[in-house]
Design an enzyme around this catalytic site. Structure first.
Site, PDB file in Angstrom:
ATOM      1  N   GLU A   1      53.553  44.902  40.996  1.00  0.00           N
ATOM      2  CA  GLU A   1      52.564  43.892  40.381  1.00  0.00           C
ATOM      3  C   GLU A   1      52.983  43.392  39.119  1.00  0.00           C
ATOM      4  OE1 GLU A   1      49.963  42.389  41.466  1.00  0.00           O
ATOM      5  OE2 GLU A   1      50.211  43.224  43.634  1.00  0.00           O
TER       6      GLU A   1
ATOM      7  N   TYR B   1      43.210  42.965  36.696  1.00  0.00           N
ATOM      8  CA  TYR B   1      43.878  42.495  38.099  1.00  0.00           C
ATOM      9  C   TYR B   1      44.498  43.603  38.511  1.00  0.00           C
ATOM     10  CZ  TYR B   1      47.274  40.806  41.226  1.00  0.00           C
ATOM     11  OH  TYR B   1      47.979  40.860  42.246  1.00  0.00           O
TER      12      TYR B   1
ATOM     13  N   ASP C   1      43.252  37.124  41.219  1.00  0.00           N
ATOM     14  CA  ASP C   1      44.161  36.785  40.281  1.00  0.00           C
ATOM     15  C   ASP C   1      43.567  35.219  40.438  1.00  0.00           C
ATOM     16  OD1 ASP C   1      44.969  35.439  43.011  1.00  0.00           O
ATOM     17  OD2 ASP C   1      46.989  36.284  42.865  1.00  0.00           O
TER      18      ASP C   1
END
Ligand code: SF4
Length: 355
Positions: A44, A127, A145
């Site tokens: 991520e 997020y 997102d």
């Protein structure tokens, strides 16, 4: 709104999911490995502002070299920076190390599983915290997102402009989150948004949840997400000074901090109005004004000129001054604003000489 669309979407995802080295196969139980949340978190961070294609070789290299968070935390900073080279945004690499070390120092080398604990770690925002909780721990987290925002505003016909719409998006997704499938649901939303519900020309005819989509039935998918109205930029005014001696024009280096910091330019005021005094007394002529747009304001910069017979008359001396031949000022590397002002100066001088 068709209530069963989340399950239809997950079915579509199971049939079409891309295989990625950090992604658990759809429908499968999470790997029982202590380093799984580490892999999710690492991917991520790498994927922020970078494509899957660019990230994949870096992800494989990092996990081969530093297979768990403790190994990364113990790594030499310079080696990590070197391995990161090419992914850009080095602040992310520094946060990566800071986060790995915080996980070791504060959590015994195992990522915490709640969004609140994850958010407290360096470099982890809303997020990433939700993504690690859902993809790394199987928690019922709402992952949002930019792609999911677009898809959700279309699905629900949310007309509130972003970013004010974020609360409504979270509420809408939270209300339909399939229990114990939050990870697959979020991955499915992302894949659908990237491959079908694209910003331009969404492929509604191929969309597995078209029957549930408000924008599809209204025929206005591309109107979403609604963007906030642009605020008019204020106009500021200032003065630049063209000081010429023997066919050379004076340039200075701007202060290191601030707009156009450290760049070579014509001397100018602080752009807070037209009341600034020239750097020396004399018979100043107004040549005109140029316009230039900065991110937050428009600048109207008027240009005044002074022709001196010799440089020694320039008193007091201007720090960092450099004399550039007038004929070469266009290639002197001035930023656009001052290149425009200099062009005005050159043109006016020719007029003056011709007169
Ligand atoms: Fe997006 Fe069209 Fe599917 Fe609606 S029907 S979610 S606009 S692709």
């Amino acid at each position: 709104m068709t209530d069963s669309w989340p399950l239809l979407l997950i079915d579509w995802y199971r049939a079409h999911a891309r295989v990625l080295p950090w992604r658990n196969p759809p429908g499968a139980a999470l790997p029982d490995a202590a380093d799984w949340p580490y892999r999710v978190w690492l991917s991520e961070v790498m994927l922020q502002q970078t494509t899957v294609e660019a990230v994949t070789p870096y992800f494989r290299a990092f996990t081969a070299r530093w297979p768990n968070v403790a190994a990364l935390a113990a790594a030499d900073d310079a080696q990590v920076m070197q391995a990161w080279a090419g992914l850009g945004y080095y602040a992310r690499a520094r946060n990566l190390l800071a986060c790995a070390r915080a996980v070791v120092a504060q959590h015994g080398g195992r990522f915490p599983g709640t969004e609140a604990e994850l958010r407290a770690l360096p470099g982890i925002g809303d997020y990433t915290a939700a993504a690690v909780a859902a993809f790394g721990f199987g928690r019922d987290a709402v992952v949002i997102d930019g792609n999911i925002e677009r898809l959700t505003t279309r699905l629900f016909g949310i007309v509130t402009p972003l970013p004010a719409a974020r609360g409504a998006i979270r509420d809408a997704l939270g209300a339909v989150l399939p229990v114990a499938q939050a990870g697959d649901f979020a991955q499915a939303m992302m894949d659908l948004a990237r491959r079908v519900c694209t910003p331009r020309n969404p492929q509604c005819l191929l969309c597995p949840i078209a029957a549930a989509c408000a924008a599809r039935s209204a025929g206005n998918a591309e109107d979403f997400p609604v963007k906030p109205a642009k605020r008019a930029r204020p106009t500021r005014q200032g003065t630049a000074w063209w000081i010429e001696v023997d066919k050379h024009v004076l340039t200075v280096q701007r202060p290191a901090k601030g707009l156009l910091g450290g760049m070579r330019a014509l001397p100018s005021c602080d752009w807070k109005g037209l009341g600034a005094q020239p750097p020396l007394p004399g018979d100043w002529r107004l040549l005109g004004a140029v316009q230039h747009g900065f991110t937050h304001f428009e600048l109207e910069l008027r240009v005044q000129a002074l022709w001196l017979p010799e440089r020694s008359l320039l008193q007091p001396a201007i720090a960092g001054a450099d004399w550039v031949p007038v004929a070469e000022i266009a290639s002197a590397g001035l930023p656009t604003l001052f290149a425009k002002a200099a062009a005005l100066g050159q043109t006016a001088i020719r007029g003056e000489l011709a007169a």
